[in-house]
Design a protein around this motif. Structure first.
Motif, PDB file in Angstrom:
ATOM      1  N   UNK A 130       0.867  -1.193   0.000  1.00  0.00           N
ATOM      2  CA  UNK A 130       0.000   0.000   0.000  1.00  0.00           C
ATOM      3  C   UNK A 130       0.893   1.229   0.000  1.00  0.00           C
ATOM      4  N   UNK A 131       1.402   1.600  -1.157  1.00  0.00           N
ATOM      5  CA  UNK A 131       2.366   2.701  -1.224  1.00  0.00           C
ATOM      6  C   UNK A 131       1.608   4.034  -1.106  1.00  0.00           C
ATOM      7  N   UNK A 132       2.032   4.895  -0.186  1.00  0.00           N
ATOM      8  CA  UNK A 132       1.294   6.137   0.040  1.00  0.00           C
ATOM      9  C   UNK A 132       1.653   7.234  -0.973  1.00  0.00           C
TER      10      UNK A 132
ATOM     11  N   UNK B  10       3.043  12.473  -0.996  1.00  0.00           N
ATOM     12  CA  UNK B  10       2.293  11.338  -0.453  1.00  0.00           C
ATOM     13  C   UNK B  10       0.787  11.521  -0.579  1.00  0.00           C
ATOM     14  N   UNK B  11       0.119  10.363  -0.554  1.00  0.00           N
ATOM     15  CA  UNK B  11      -1.334  10.347  -0.417  1.00  0.00           C
ATOM     16  C   UNK B  11      -1.675   9.237   0.574  1.00  0.00           C
ATOM     17  N   UNK B  12      -2.926   9.128   0.889  1.00  0.00           N
ATOM     18  CA  UNK B  12      -3.356   8.104   1.840  1.00  0.00           C
ATOM     19  C   UNK B  12      -3.147   6.714   1.219  1.00  0.00           C
ATOM     20  N   UNK B  13      -2.467   5.802   1.909  1.00  0.00           N
ATOM     21  CA  UNK B  13      -2.256   4.469   1.338  1.00  0.00           C
ATOM     22  C   UNK B  13      -3.555   3.656   1.225  1.00  0.00           C
ATOM     23  N   UNK B  16      -6.004   6.874  -1.181  1.00  0.00           N
ATOM     24  CA  UNK B  16      -5.280   7.769  -2.089  1.00  0.00           C
ATOM     25  C   UNK B  16      -5.774   9.214  -2.013  1.00  0.00           C
TER      26      UNK B  16
END
Lengths: 232, 56
Positions: A130-132, B10-13, B16
């Motif tokens: 689950x890459x953020x 970054x975004x929320x894993x 997103x």
């Protein structure tokens, strides 16, 4: 360097890894990912992956030269560990580039931060499953000595496909042969026992099913180098 | 405080969604998950996130 010294160095490295695994388990039981994180937390505390051996450093430099990383490139390092390769990647992309270095082990990530890497390096504790990061962010993803540790390889590859740009490149690299890596993990046992680098046919299938095409695979005694390109 | 550049990348894993930093956590603007920051490093693991109803 003499063969004897090389052998001793390898012995010390392997003994270090064994030391990690023999440390009593204090973490609460959890899923596979948290067990892997706990294992590498212990390695971080023992400084096992802080530096390359002189031989590994030579191979790492040769592998990096083959990757043709250019100033300004945006890279992700999936499983940065203590940041020994991150530091080299940062130098290659330069201040205009970006290295998003992540690892599932909080203590490894902390070790990486303590290196005081330049501002083009961004560090997070994150999973390859689950890459953020949003879609199409990176020119290349590098899995250095880490791919066997991803317990759900198709899921990791789907994530790499999502965060790579069209024609972006995935590198799976090791500082030993596939056979060496797999026998090390099975001899350590425990959580690493099932951490296998698949054979060529299996990898080709996994890559094809997740939208990559295999470009190159070198499996040599002192290195393993796989290059795959993201299809659009 | 975490690096502004890092928040931008970054975004929320989980969903997103976009992220902001609030009260020492990384917060998703879409699903409201709250990710801890430990020693200046965001811990972007879904298992470690607080869901909005589980306020500390």
């Amino acid at each position: 360097m003499s063969r004897k010294r090389l052998f001793l160095l390898m012995l010390v490295a392997v003994a270090g890894i064994y030391g990690c695994v023999k440390t009593p388990m204090t973490e609460k039981p959890g899923n596979q990912s948290s067990a892997v994180a706990a294992y590498f937390d212990r390695c971080a505390d023992e400084g096992v992956f802080d530096q390359f051996s002189p031989e590994e450093l030579i191979v790492a430099k040769e592998i990096l030269a083959q990757m043709n990383i250019r100033p300004g490139d945006k890279l992700a390092e999936a499983g940065c560990g203590a940041g020994r390769l991150t530091e080299m990647l940062a130098g290659l992309v330069g201040p205009e580039g970006k290295v998003f270095a992540f690892d599932i082990s909080p203590r490894m990530v902390e070790r990486c931060r303590q290196r005081g890497l330049p501002s083009q390096v961004e560090i997070a504790c994150a999973s390859a499953i689950d890459i953020p990061v949003g879609r199409g962010e990176f020119d290349a993803i590098i899995c250095h000595n880490t791919f066997p540790h991803f317990d759900d390889k198709p899921a990791a590859l789907r994530e790499f496909h999502r965060v790579l740009r069209d024609d972006g490149v995935l590198w799976i690299v090791h500082s030993r042969s596939r056979e060496w890596v797999n026998s090390l993990h099975s001899s350590i046992g425990g959580v690493l026992a099932t951490h296998v680098l698949p054979d060529r046919a299996e990898l080709e299938r996994l890559l094809r099913e997740t939208g990559f095409s295999l470009e190159l695979l070198h499996d040599l005694p002192d290195r393993y180098l796989l290059k795959a390109t993201r299809g659009s | 405080m975490i690096d502004e550049e890092l928040l931008k990348i970054m975004c929320c894993p989980a969903c997103h969604g976009d992220l902001i930093e609030r009260e020492g956590k990384v917060v998703c603007l879409k699903c409201s998950r709250r990710y801890p920051i430990r020693d200046g490093i965001p811990v972007m693991l879904i298992d470690e996130a607080e869901m909005p109803e589980a306020k500390s």
